[in-house]
Every structure is written in structure tokens, then in C-alpha cells.
Design a protein around this motif. Structure first.
Motif, PDB file in Angstrom:
ATOM      1  N   TYR A   3       0.844  -1.177   0.000  1.00  0.00           N
ATOM      2  CA  TYR A   3       0.000   0.000   0.000  1.00  0.00           C
ATOM      3  C   TYR A   3       0.888   1.239   0.000  1.00  0.00           C
ATOM      4  N   SER A   4       0.407   2.330  -0.533  1.00  0.00           N
ATOM      5  CA  SER A   4       1.127   3.595  -0.498  1.00  0.00           C
ATOM      6  C   SER A   4       0.431   4.523   0.480  1.00  0.00           C
ATOM      7  N   ILE A   5       1.226   5.145   1.335  1.00  0.00           N
ATOM      8  CA  ILE A   5       0.674   6.103   2.283  1.00  0.00           C
ATOM      9  C   ILE A   5       1.367   7.445   2.109  1.00  0.00           C
ATOM     10  N   ASN A   6       0.668   8.499   2.459  1.00  0.00           N
ATOM     11  CA  ASN A   6       1.206   9.837   2.371  1.00  0.00           C
ATOM     12  C   ASN A   6       1.724  10.221   3.752  1.00  0.00           C
ATOM     13  N   MET A  11       4.684  10.339  -0.778  1.00  0.00           N
ATOM     14  CA  MET A  11       4.071   9.020  -0.936  1.00  0.00           C
ATOM     15  C   MET A  11       5.119   7.942  -0.692  1.00  0.00           C
ATOM     16  N   VAL A  12       4.829   7.045   0.246  1.00  0.00           N
ATOM     17  CA  VAL A  12       5.759   5.983   0.633  1.00  0.00           C
ATOM     18  C   VAL A  12       5.072   4.639   0.419  1.00  0.00           C
ATOM     19  N   ASP A  13       5.750   3.740  -0.294  1.00  0.00           N
ATOM     20  CA  ASP A  13       5.249   2.383  -0.453  1.00  0.00           C
ATOM     21  C   ASP A  13       5.577   1.606   0.810  1.00  0.00           C
ATOM     22  N   ILE A  25       2.583  -1.314  10.146  1.00  0.00           N
ATOM     23  CA  ILE A  25       3.045  -0.840   8.850  1.00  0.00           C
ATOM     24  C   ILE A  25       4.556  -0.987   8.819  1.00  0.00           C
ATOM     25  N   GLU A  26       5.062  -1.638   7.775  1.00  0.00           N
ATOM     26  CA  GLU A  26       6.502  -1.785   7.595  1.00  0.00           C
ATOM     27  C   GLU A  26       6.907  -1.060   6.312  1.00  0.00           C
ATOM     28  N   ILE A  27       7.928  -0.229   6.440  1.00  0.00           N
ATOM     29  CA  ILE A  27       8.432   0.515   5.290  1.00  0.00           C
ATOM     30  C   ILE A  27       9.791  -0.065   4.919  1.00  0.00           C
ATOM     31  N   ASN A  31      12.783   2.725   0.922  1.00  0.00           N
ATOM     32  CA  ASN A  31      11.759   3.763   1.050  1.00  0.00           C
ATOM     33  C   ASN A  31      11.986   4.610   2.293  1.00  0.00           C
ATOM     34  N   GLN A  32      12.570   4.011   3.345  1.00  0.00           N
ATOM     35  CA  GLN A  32      12.929   4.788   4.527  1.00  0.00           C
ATOM     36  C   GLN A  32      14.008   5.807   4.172  1.00  0.00           C
ATOM     37  N   LYS A  33      14.973   5.398   3.360  1.00  0.00           N
ATOM     38  CA  LYS A  33      16.029   6.312   2.931  1.00  0.00           C
ATOM     39  C   LYS A  33      15.447   7.454   2.098  1.00  0.00           C
ATOM     40  N   ALA A  34      14.515   7.117   1.211  1.00  0.00           N
ATOM     41  CA  ALA A  34      13.883   8.147   0.375  1.00  0.00           C
ATOM     42  C   ALA A  34      13.094   9.126   1.258  1.00  0.00           C
ATOM     43  N   LEU A  35      12.378   8.597   2.263  1.00  0.00           N
ATOM     44  CA  LEU A  35      11.630   9.455   3.184  1.00  0.00           C
ATOM     45  C   LEU A  35      12.583  10.352   3.964  1.00  0.00           C
TER      46      LEU A  35
END
Length: 121
Positions: A3-6, A11-13, A25-27, A31-35
């Protein structure tokens, strides 16, 4: 479930895990690095100090604090790109961005960040 969340305008997958009455919720790490990179780039706009040395935990706390003081949500700064695309490339970029519910500029930034992490990481 994927799922993608804002989170804070980004937007993070992620993966949604449900185990009985437990919801999590696991990121993924990439995606953690991108956030983290996004928060480092955006938080100064909201008067918060952020650097590459900041932990993701501290950046998320700063982002939560920033959003509490806003009437809305944080947003990524808008950038005017200093170059033009061929019309068919621009159409594909806009279409891909619309499918992900982000701007074309945000999509380009995400692509560049991912490629940078792939090369440097």
C-alpha cells in the motif's frame, strides 16, 4: 499487503501487516532512505533543522511537530526544472505521476533519488 501512504506530503510504499487485532506498517529500507532524504530537504522550509546526520526517528518527530503547527499538511517545495523534455516524454512523465498521485516534479525527484541511492549505496 502492499500500500502507499502519504507521510508528510511524500508518498511511501509500505507493507501493511495484520495479525489478529494487531495492525502494523513496515516501510522497506530503500523507502525509509527516500523518506529521510525528503524530510532533510523539506523540514527547513518549516523552520526545523535537519541534516544528513539526523536519524529518521528524529526527522519524523520534527515532521510531526511541524504538521501540528500547520493548518494542513507539509508539502514538497515546488521546483522549476531548468530544462525541457520532448513532448512524448513529458506526457509519459505526467501520466506516470498522475497514477501515483504526485506531481511530475516529485516523480522526477524520486527517480533521481532512487538512482542516486542505487549508485552510491
Amino acid at each position: 499487503m502492499k500500500y502507499s501512504i502519504n507521510l508528510f506530503g511524500f508518498m511511501v510504499d509500505c507493507d501493511i501487516k495484520i495479525d489478529g487485532d494487531h495492525f502494523g506498517i513496515e516501510i522497506p529500507e530503500e523507502n525509509q532512505k527516500a523518506l529521510k532524504n525528503y524530510l532533510i530537504r523539506v523540514l527547513p522550509k518549516y523552520g526545523r533543522e535537519a541534516s544528513n546526520d539526523s536519524s529518521l526517528d528524529s526527522l519524523v518527530k520534527l515532521a510531526l511537530d511541524a504538521e501540528k503547527t500547520l493548518d494542513g499538511r507539509m508539502v514538497e517545495p515546488k521546483l522549476k526544472l531548468p530544462y525541457e523534455f520532448q513532448p512524448e516524454i513529458k506526457e509519459k512523465l505526467i501520466e506516470a505521476a498522475a497514477l501515483q498521485e504526485i506531481s511530475a516534479t516529485q516523480l522526477l525527484i524520486r527517480i533521481i533519488e532512487n538512482k542516486y541511492q542505487e549508485i552510491i549505496g
